[in-house]
Design a protein around this motif. Structure first.
Motif, PDB file in Angstrom:
ATOM      1  N   ARG A  58     -21.309   4.084  -1.350  1.00  0.00           N
ATOM      2  CA  ARG A  58     -21.930   2.844  -1.806  1.00  0.00           C
ATOM      3  C   ARG A  58     -23.043   2.466  -0.844  1.00  0.00           C
ATOM      4  N   ILE A  59     -23.837   1.511  -1.235  1.00  0.00           N
ATOM      5  CA  ILE A  59     -24.964   1.068  -0.420  1.00  0.00           C
ATOM      6  C   ILE A  59     -24.627  -0.286   0.194  1.00  0.00           C
ATOM      7  N   GLY A  60     -24.796  -0.368   1.526  1.00  0.00           N
ATOM      8  CA  GLY A  60     -24.466  -1.589   2.240  1.00  0.00           C
ATOM      9  C   GLY A  60     -25.680  -2.407   2.602  1.00  0.00           C
ATOM     10  N   VAL A  61     -25.545  -3.193   3.671  1.00  0.00           N
ATOM     11  CA  VAL A  61     -26.599  -4.102   4.080  1.00  0.00           C
ATOM     12  C   VAL A  61     -27.856  -3.329   4.462  1.00  0.00           C
ATOM     13  N   TYR A  62     -28.995  -3.845   4.051  1.00  0.00           N
ATOM     14  CA  TYR A  62     -30.317  -3.255   4.286  1.00  0.00           C
ATOM     15  C   TYR A  62     -30.472  -1.866   3.677  1.00  0.00           C
ATOM     16  N   GLY A  63     -29.585  -1.502   2.740  1.00  0.00           N
ATOM     17  CA  GLY A  63     -29.711  -0.209   2.068  1.00  0.00           C
ATOM     18  C   GLY A  63     -29.043   0.938   2.787  1.00  0.00           C
ATOM     19  N   LYS A  64     -28.186   0.663   3.773  1.00  0.00           N
ATOM     20  CA  LYS A  64     -27.500   1.713   4.525  1.00  0.00           C
ATOM     21  C   LYS A  64     -26.283   2.210   3.747  1.00  0.00           C
ATOM     22  N   PRO A  65     -26.182   3.513   3.479  1.00  0.00           N
ATOM     23  CA  PRO A  65     -25.027   4.054   2.737  1.00  0.00           C
ATOM     24  C   PRO A  65     -23.756   4.016   3.592  1.00  0.00           C
ATOM     25  N   PHE A  66     -22.611   3.887   2.908  1.00  0.00           N
ATOM     26  CA  PHE A  66     -21.317   3.968   3.578  1.00  0.00           C
ATOM     27  C   PHE A  66     -20.288   4.459   2.561  1.00  0.00           C
ATOM     28  N   THR A  67     -19.147   4.914   3.057  1.00  0.00           N
ATOM     29  CA  THR A  67     -18.068   5.394   2.199  1.00  0.00           C
ATOM     30  C   THR A  67     -17.075   4.261   1.955  1.00  0.00           C
ATOM     31  N   MET A  68     -16.882   3.925   0.687  1.00  0.00           N
ATOM     32  CA  MET A  68     -15.968   2.844   0.327  1.00  0.00           C
ATOM     33  C   MET A  68     -14.632   3.429  -0.119  1.00  0.00           C
ATOM     34  N   TYR A  69     -13.531   2.760   0.264  1.00  0.00           N
ATOM     35  CA  TYR A  69     -12.190   3.225  -0.056  1.00  0.00           C
ATOM     36  C   TYR A  69     -11.548   2.315  -1.092  1.00  0.00           C
ATOM     37  N   LYS A  70     -10.870   2.934  -2.049  1.00  0.00           N
ATOM     38  CA  LYS A  70     -10.077   2.207  -3.034  1.00  0.00           C
ATOM     39  C   LYS A  70      -8.873   3.072  -3.384  1.00  0.00           C
ATOM     40  N   PHE A  71      -7.823   2.449  -3.917  1.00  0.00           N
ATOM     41  CA  PHE A  71      -6.749   3.243  -4.501  1.00  0.00           C
ATOM     42  C   PHE A  71      -7.266   3.871  -5.788  1.00  0.00           C
ATOM     43  N   ARG A  72      -6.965   5.144  -5.969  1.00  0.00           N
ATOM     44  CA  ARG A  72      -7.450   5.838  -7.171  1.00  0.00           C
ATOM     45  C   ARG A  72      -6.739   5.290  -8.413  1.00  0.00           C
ATOM     46  N   SER A  73      -7.528   4.804  -9.365  1.00  0.00           N
ATOM     47  CA  SER A  73      -6.967   4.259 -10.599  1.00  0.00           C
ATOM     48  C   SER A  73      -7.353   5.091 -11.821  1.00  0.00           C
TER      49      SER A  73
ATOM     50  N   MET B  23       0.832  -1.211   0.000  1.00  0.00           N
ATOM     51  CA  MET B  23       0.000   0.000   0.000  1.00  0.00           C
ATOM     52  C   MET B  23       0.863   1.256   0.000  1.00  0.00           C
ATOM     53  N   LEU B  24       1.979   1.225   0.731  1.00  0.00           N
ATOM     54  CA  LEU B  24       2.865   2.388   0.780  1.00  0.00           C
ATOM     55  C   LEU B  24       3.465   2.667  -0.594  1.00  0.00           C
ATOM     56  N   VAL B  25       3.940   1.624  -1.277  1.00  0.00           N
ATOM     57  CA  VAL B  25       4.542   1.801  -2.601  1.00  0.00           C
ATOM     58  C   VAL B  25       3.506   2.304  -3.604  1.00  0.00           C
ATOM     59  N   VAL B  26       2.328   1.702  -3.598  1.00  0.00           N
ATOM     60  CA  VAL B  26       1.275   2.102  -4.542  1.00  0.00           C
ATOM     61  C   VAL B  26       0.858   3.548  -4.295  1.00  0.00           C
ATOM     62  N   ALA B  27       0.744   3.931  -3.031  1.00  0.00           N
ATOM     63  CA  ALA B  27       0.363   5.308  -2.707  1.00  0.00           C
ATOM     64  C   ALA B  27       1.381   6.306  -3.271  1.00  0.00           C
ATOM     65  N   LEU B  28       2.667   5.992  -3.149  1.00  0.00           N
ATOM     66  CA  LEU B  28       3.703   6.885  -3.684  1.00  0.00           C
ATOM     67  C   LEU B  28       3.639   6.966  -5.211  1.00  0.00           C
ATOM     68  N   LEU B  29       3.374   5.843  -5.890  1.00  0.00           N
ATOM     69  CA  LEU B  29       3.293   5.840  -7.351  1.00  0.00           C
ATOM     70  C   LEU B  29       2.090   6.624  -7.844  1.00  0.00           C
ATOM     71  N   ILE B  30       0.966   6.497  -7.171  1.00  0.00           N
ATOM     72  CA  ILE B  30      -0.237   7.249  -7.576  1.00  0.00           C
ATOM     73  C   ILE B  30      -0.007   8.737  -7.397  1.00  0.00           C
ATOM     74  N   LYS B  31       0.584   9.115  -6.280  1.00  0.00           N
ATOM     75  CA  LYS B  31       0.837  10.534  -6.008  1.00  0.00           C
ATOM     76  C   LYS B  31       1.842  11.097  -6.999  1.00  0.00           C
ATOM     77  N   HIS B  32       2.813  10.293  -7.372  1.00  0.00           N
ATOM     78  CA  HIS B  32       3.865  10.763  -8.269  1.00  0.00           C
ATOM     79  C   HIS B  32       3.352  10.947  -9.687  1.00  0.00           C
ATOM     80  N   GLU B  33       2.356  10.156 -10.107  1.00  0.00           N
ATOM     81  CA  GLU B  33       1.922  10.213 -11.500  1.00  0.00           C
ATOM     82  C   GLU B  33       1.223  11.515 -11.856  1.00  0.00           C
ATOM     83  N   ASP B  34       0.253  11.946 -11.071  1.00  0.00           N
ATOM     84  CA  ASP B  34      -0.457  13.177 -11.432  1.00  0.00           C
ATOM     85  C   ASP B  34      -0.687  14.108 -10.252  1.00  0.00           C
ATOM     86  N   GLY B  35      -0.168  13.765  -9.082  1.00  0.00           N
ATOM     87  CA  GLY B  35      -0.283  14.643  -7.921  1.00  0.00           C
ATOM     88  C   GLY B  35      -1.646  14.648  -7.275  1.00  0.00           C
ATOM     89  N   GLY B  36      -2.569  13.833  -7.746  1.00  0.00           N
ATOM     90  CA  GLY B  36      -3.912  13.788  -7.187  1.00  0.00           C
ATOM     91  C   GLY B  36      -3.984  12.974  -5.910  1.00  0.00           C
TER      92      GLY B  36
END
Length: 564
Positions: free
Chosen positions: A410-425, A389-402
């Motif tokens: 996203r919508i979770g169990v029983y329709g409850k909203p939540f914030t989902m995390y992913k590496f930005r691709s 995760m550390l290496v990927v984070a540095l590569l993503i930041k280095h590519e475009d600074g975003g």
């Protein structure tokens, strides 16, 4: 309710001495001489299902011949050979696992070798491992009919067998004081499971390849239903060799309502027009009480109900009893809306018979165990993957600074909203041009918006998507309780707003990092296929099934199936 069934047609006289009914020229005589008992305005015929006998057709030679053994279950020869081969291969996997563990832990092997003297300790260990594994496979129905065509369900059964094998080895060693090393009891079932999964995967490929090439390994089948449904069923059976049904005859009927709303539904015999040369080779049979004996003489293994006949009808009940009493399998196509995955119990109260349904796997204990497993394994995954995760984070930041992470509701169990995390691709303005791309590619109506050559994906994004590294931050969602390790794909709010009644059932369980969608083709699946695998997962969910999906996820990630 009294149902009328299709008209019976007298079969021409045919001697069943030593000749095989697999010869189409002989078998076709069954349908040469029609005998109508009553004709409707549409030219169809109708009669009661039971016409006086189950075993003798008037005007035929059946009364003069020796009837087939009704109470025997006829198993195709290829199944004997195939299952025997599987048993031998399963034993080889156990022996191989035992040898590998012995090489990895020579001290434990030497200790086992000394037990009983003259190598009897080693022989005892190998025999115990082999017998325990075969018993476990039999107990979890790994050798039963259609098991090799089930795929996900097969691996689920193998995982259950591995747990049973471990418990059995430990119990036997304790009760009989065999004093075998504990390392063998723990590791042999695990390694045997891995080797058997590979073995069964290769066996399934062998089975499906031979079915595609028309080399047998299937079950001769009679299809009952409307002509339209029969045509559709034949096409589906051609496209899916995993089922293994080989049509040899059809029984075309249709349902006709009475003149009044309360009139009983009638089944009418209708003609069957072949769409191609293969269908022209099929035998057309009437639906009456002589169908079971005809299926027996035709050496059919399965009678498949495509439609028209309902499970609660008298005709269906009488037909099922006659078919099954002769050792022939009765199958019925079912939609996802059917209660096919529930444990059904018929309460035969004379005043009001009731059918109850229960999904026993959704108990409080299994839910607690699943949550504890999610917490434990997500913590392990976060610790192990932290350098990545550390290496990927540095590569993503280095590519475009975003930003490094992509946050999305996203919508979770029983329709409850939540914030989902992913590496930005993707590029930072990816969401802004999503609608424009959907219009260009004509996929506005798809639940899953995926493009094989998406211009929004960055260079590092292509790599982390192909390897599924972009999903690693979702382990934090699992730790928080928003997601699970295994479950349906977490949907967007706009997707949920378009859900149908049945597909909304996927909100009854937590979304997962991996799941049936990811191991069944991912973005290569159509919308209908995606819906099917998700709802099927909910119907058939189990803890061992989740383990099977996790194992298949490793293969899917390595192969990059459907990831883009």
């Amino acid at each position: 309710m009294v149902e009328s069934a299709a008209a019976s047609r007298t079969m021409a006289s045919h001697s069943h001495d030593d000749r095989s009914l697999d010869d189409h020229e002989d078998v076709r005589q069954y349908n040469e001489i029609p005998e109508e008992t009553g004709t409707s305005q549409e030219g169809t015929s109708q009669t009661k299902f039971f016409n006086g006998s189950y075993f003798v057709r008037p005007g035929s030679n059946y009364a003069e011949t020796t009837p087939p053994p009704f109470f025997s279950y006829t198993v195709p020869r290829w199944r004997y050979l195939f299952n025997t081969t599987l048993v031998l291969l399963d034993l080889m996997m156990t022996i191989l696992a035992t040898v590998i563990i012995s090489l990895l832990y020579p001290e434990a092997y030497e200790y086992t070798k000394s037990l009983g003297g003259a190598g009897r300790g080693v022989i005892t260990m190998v025999l115990l491992a082999c017998c325990s594994w075969i018993i476990s496979l039999c107990s979890t129905h790994c050798y039963e009919r259609h098991t090799m065509g089930e795929g996900y369900a097969l691996y689920n059964k193998l995982v259950k067998a591995s747990f049973m094998d471990f418990i059995m080895l430990c119990t036997i060693n304790y009760l009989f004081k065999l004093d075998q090393p504990r390392i063998f009891n723990a590791l042999i079932p695990i390694l045997t499971l891995m080797l058997t999964i590979i073995e069964r995967w290769l066996a399934r490929r062998f089975l499906h390849r031979h079915r595609r090439e028309g080399k047998g390994f299937g079950y001769p089948t009679i299809i009952i239903g409307s002509p339209e449904s029969i045509h559709d069923t034949i096409v589906q059976l051609r496209n899916s060799k995993s089922l293994g049904y080989i049509p040899i005859a059809v029984c075309p009927v249709k349902a006709s309502a009475g003149n009044t709303p309360n009139a009983p539904r009638r089944l009418l015999s209708v003609p069957f027009t072949a769409d191609d040369g293969d269908e022209a080779e099929l035998i057309a049979l009437p639906l009456d009480s002589h169908l079971p004996i005809t299926a027996k003489y035709l050496k059919a293994q399965t009678v498949l109900i495509a439609d028209v006949l309902t499970r609660d009808s008298e005709t269906m009940r009488a037909l099922s009893l006659a078919i099954e009493s002769m050792g022939i399998e009765l199958a019925q196509t079912a939609s996802l809306a059917d209660l096919n995955a529930a444990q059904l119990h018929f309460r035969s109260n004379p005043l009001m018979p009731v059918l109850t349904a229960q999904l026993t796997q959704y108990s409080t204990i299994t839910r607690i165990f699943k949550r504890l497993s999610d917490i434990f394994f997500s913590l392990i995954a976060i610790i192990i993957s932290s350098p990545i995760m550390l290496v990927v984070a540095l590569l993503i930041k280095h590519e475009d600074g975003g930003p490094v992470f992509f946050r999305q509701q996203r919508i979770g169990v029983y329709g409850k909203p939540f914030t989902m995390y992913k590496f930005r691709s993707m590029n930072v303005n990816a969401e802004a041009i999503k609608k424009q791309l959907a219009e260009e590619y004509g996929i506005e109506d798809r639940f899953v918006f995926k493009l094989k050559n998406d211009p929004r994906v960055t260079r590092i994004g292509h790599f982390i998507r192909k390897t599924s590294i972009d999903e690693i931050p979702q382990f934090f969602n699992v730790l928080k309780g928003d997601m699970s390790l295994v479950g349906p794909r977490p949907p967007l709010p706009e997707e949920v707003a378009r859900y149908g009644t049945l597909y909304s059932a996927r909100l009854l369980v937590k979304p997962g990092i991996t799941g049936p969608w990811q191991v069944s083709g991912r973005s290569n699946l159509t919308q209908e296929q995606s819906e099917f695998v998700d709802v099927s997962y909910i119907q058939n969910w189990s803890l061992t099934g989740d383990i099977a999906i996790l194992l298949k996820t490793v293969v899917a990630v390595v192969r990059g199936t459907g990831s883009y």
